[in-house]
Design a protein around this motif. Structure first.
Motif, mmCIF file in Angstrom:
data_model
loop_
_atom_site.group_PDB
_atom_site.id
_atom_site.type_symbol
_atom_site.label_atom_id
_atom_site.label_comp_id
_atom_site.label_asym_id
_atom_site.label_seq_id
_atom_site.Cartn_x
_atom_site.Cartn_y
_atom_site.Cartn_z
ATOM 1 N N SER A 232 0.863 -1.328 0.145
ATOM 2 C CA SER A 232 -0.023 0.136 -0.040
ATOM 3 C C SER A 232 0.756 1.111 0.321
ATOM 4 C CB SER A 232 -0.991 0.012 1.268
ATOM 5 O OG SER A 232 -1.445 1.291 1.419
ATOM 6 N N SER A 233 0.815 2.016 -0.968
ATOM 7 C CA SER A 233 1.726 3.065 -1.195
ATOM 8 C C SER A 233 1.338 4.164 -0.073
ATOM 9 C CB SER A 233 1.693 3.795 -2.567
ATOM 10 O OG SER A 233 2.303 5.064 -2.933
ATOM 11 N N ASN A 234 -0.090 4.658 -0.037
ATOM 12 C CA ASN A 234 -0.181 5.474 0.983
ATOM 13 C C ASN A 234 -0.020 5.255 2.537
ATOM 14 O OD1 ASN A 234 -2.792 4.677 2.901
ATOM 15 N ND2 ASN A 234 -3.208 4.096 0.772
ATOM 16 N N SER A 235 0.170 3.757 2.709
ATOM 17 C CA SER A 235 0.470 3.330 4.171
ATOM 18 C C SER A 235 1.977 3.396 4.326
ATOM 19 C CB SER A 235 -0.009 1.728 4.415
ATOM 20 O OG SER A 235 -1.367 1.786 4.328
ATOM 21 N N GLN A 236 2.807 3.025 3.108
ATOM 22 C CA GLN A 236 4.195 3.223 3.360
ATOM 23 C C GLN A 236 4.613 4.716 3.725
ATOM 24 O OE1 GLN A 236 6.634 1.321 3.751
ATOM 25 N NE2 GLN A 236 6.117 -0.925 2.503
ATOM 26 N N ARG A 237 3.936 5.599 2.902
ATOM 27 C CA ARG A 237 4.376 7.062 2.923
ATOM 28 C C ARG A 237 4.024 7.457 4.413
ATOM 29 N NH1 ARG A 237 5.250 5.145 -1.248
ATOM 30 N NH2 ARG A 237 6.978 4.591 0.003
ATOM 31 N N ARG A 239 4.202 5.813 7.329
ATOM 32 C CA ARG A 239 5.309 5.471 7.910
ATOM 33 C C ARG A 239 6.415 6.618 7.913
ATOM 34 N NH1 ARG A 239 10.002 3.451 7.676
ATOM 35 N NH2 ARG A 239 9.887 3.547 5.473
ATOM 36 N N GLU A 240 6.893 6.641 6.722
ATOM 37 C CA GLU A 240 8.010 7.548 6.378
ATOM 38 C C GLU A 240 7.626 9.051 6.943
ATOM 39 O OE1 GLU A 240 8.809 5.740 1.768
ATOM 40 O OE2 GLU A 240 8.052 7.760 2.008
ATOM 41 N N VAL A 241 6.497 9.415 6.746
ATOM 42 C CA VAL A 241 6.209 10.902 7.377
ATOM 43 C C VAL A 241 6.158 11.000 8.698
ATOM 44 C CG1 VAL A 241 4.106 12.475 7.633
ATOM 45 C CG2 VAL A 241 4.568 11.628 5.292
ATOM 46 N N ALA A 242 5.760 9.613 9.653
ATOM 47 C CA ALA A 242 6.079 9.738 10.911
ATOM 48 C C ALA A 242 7.506 9.832 11.356
ATOM 49 C CB ALA A 242 5.365 8.431 11.370
ATOM 50 N N GLU A 243 8.312 9.025 10.793
ATOM 51 C CA GLU A 243 9.821 9.238 11.111
ATOM 52 C C GLU A 243 10.327 10.505 11.030
ATOM 53 O OE1 GLU A 243 11.914 6.066 9.038
ATOM 54 O OE2 GLU A 243 11.381 4.694 10.726
ATOM 55 N N ARG A 244 9.959 11.191 9.828
ATOM 56 C CA ARG A 244 10.250 12.481 9.339
ATOM 57 C C ARG A 244 9.806 13.428 10.291
ATOM 58 N NH1 ARG A 244 9.935 12.328 2.995
ATOM 59 N NH2 ARG A 244 11.365 10.669 2.542
ATOM 60 N N ALA A 245 8.710 13.318 10.878
ATOM 61 C CA ALA A 245 7.758 14.185 11.638
ATOM 62 C C ALA A 245 8.277 14.357 13.054
ATOM 63 C CB ALA A 245 6.625 14.132 11.608
ATOM 64 N N GLY A 246 9.416 13.346 13.408
ATOM 65 C CA GLY A 246 9.921 13.373 14.806
ATOM 66 C C GLY A 246 9.713 11.932 15.574
ATOM 67 N N ALA A 247 9.071 10.967 15.324
ATOM 68 C CA ALA A 247 8.855 9.808 16.023
ATOM 69 C C ALA A 247 10.158 9.363 15.983
ATOM 70 C CB ALA A 247 7.654 8.905 15.110
ATOM 71 N N LYS A 248 10.207 8.562 17.213
ATOM 72 C CA LYS A 248 11.727 7.844 17.455
ATOM 73 C C LYS A 248 11.885 6.630 16.502
ATOM 74 C CE LYS A 248 12.199 9.361 22.146
ATOM 75 N NZ LYS A 248 12.210 8.851 23.546
ATOM 76 N N ARG A 249 10.606 6.061 15.975
ATOM 77 C CA ARG A 249 10.573 5.035 15.165
ATOM 78 C C ARG A 249 9.193 5.080 14.851
ATOM 79 N NH1 ARG A 249 13.138 -1.154 16.458
ATOM 80 N NH2 ARG A 249 13.110 -1.622 14.165
#
Length: 317
Positions: A232-237, A239-249
């Motif tokens: 799922s493209s939107n699901s993968q994105r 996850r990426e957004v969460a990491e870039r927005a400051g989640a530790k993981r």
């Protein structure tokens, strides 16, 4: 479990099903109701195994190509859209077909056709921002003759692409990262000042809203779990957004049974979201499993409300 430790959960909202996914599922269900099983579906109707398995239980049969569909059968095209050659082949074989393409994807198809025109002097070569091999990209590029569209996957490719001289336009896949796409568009506009594009990038409202919702919780999270399928493209994105927005993981998990519980070691605040093709039931399933191990404190952070509903295509409405 005795002495369960506390766990704070930040639920991002909106999350889960979008209007296009909901419509696509209803197309399959209505076709089965009207015509009986089996109803064939070309490609996964949406990228989620739970949804696919539920429809299979009702009588849907999923295939990759139309040559797997028997004569005179009923067939549904997935939410991602298909090249023009697919309905042409269905007509040639006298199949009864129903198009579950998300209306927002269809809008991108029409944009591509408008830029291409009738092949006359105003015809524009089109740069499509998207991921190679994704069915939405395959379907969109398949609206026009071979060579009319060039795929651009990232900012590096945007810096290097060398389209033929002449007018240009760009379109985008609907499920991309908002931030990545803005960077690519900026590169294209800098290199090709006359390039035409939509007033807003073609990323759909649901993708935009879910990414904004994840950004609202990620900085406070030790871990963000995005429920969704790996394809799922939107699901993968998300996850990426969460990491870039400051989640530790941040991790992508199809459903609770797939979670590696060692990831929860040391997690005090957990973010939870779901891709646009993941049903809310999978979010609640995850919360149920978490509640068996932790004492939960749940807070929802909702950045906007969604009230979009798409009608079924004419043959089924």
């Amino acid at each position: 479990m005795a002495n369960k430790r506390p766990l704070r959960i930040l639920l991002s909202g909106p999350r889960g099903f979008c209007a296009g996914v909901d419509r696509a599922i209803r197309v399959v269900e209505e076709a089965i109701r009207r015509f009986g099983a089996p109803v064939y579906v070309r490609h996964e109707i949406v990228h989620n195994r739970t949804v696919v398995e539920a429809l299979e239980a009702q009588g849907a049969v999923f295939v990759e190509e139309l040559d797997e569909v028997p004569p005179d059968a009923h067939v549904v095209f997935s939410a991602h859209g298909v090249p023009k050659s697919v309905p042409q082949e269905a007509e040639r074989r006298h199949l009864h077909y129903y198009d579950a393409t998300c209306p927002l994807v269809s809008k991108v198809h029409r944009e591509a056709e408008r830029h291409f025109g009738d092949g006359g002097p105003e015809q524009r070569h089109i740069l499509m921002i998207g991921h190679a091999g994704h069915p939405e990209v395959v379907g969109t590029m398949g609206q026009l003759p071979p060579g009319a569209v060039t795929l651009v996957q990232d900012a590096e490719e945007a810096e290097l692409v060398q389209p033929a001289p002449g007018p240009l336009a760009f379109i985008t896949q609907t499920t991309l990262s908002v931030d990545d796409t803005a960077e690519i568009v900026q590169v294209l506009r800098t290199r090709f000042p006359g390039i035409e594009g939509p007033k807003r990038e073609d990323i759909c409202y649901a993708t935009t809203n879910r990414q904004a919702a994840v950004k609202a919780v990620a900085p406070d999270c030790d871990l963000v779990i995005v429920i969704g399928s790996p394809n799922s493209s939107n699901s993968q994105r998300l996850r990426e957004v969460a990491e870039r927005a400051g989640a530790k993981r941040a991790v992508l998990v199809p459903r609770a049974r797939d979670l590696d519980w060692t990831l929860m070691d040391g997690v005090e605040t957990l973010g939870l979201s779901a891709g646009a093709s993941a049903p809310e039931a999978l979010v609640q399933e995850m919360i149920t499993h978490l509640a068996e191990r932790y004492t939960l404190g749940i807070e929802e952070r909702r950045v906007t409300e969604e009230d979009v509903i798409f009608k079924l295509p004419a043959p089924l409405s």
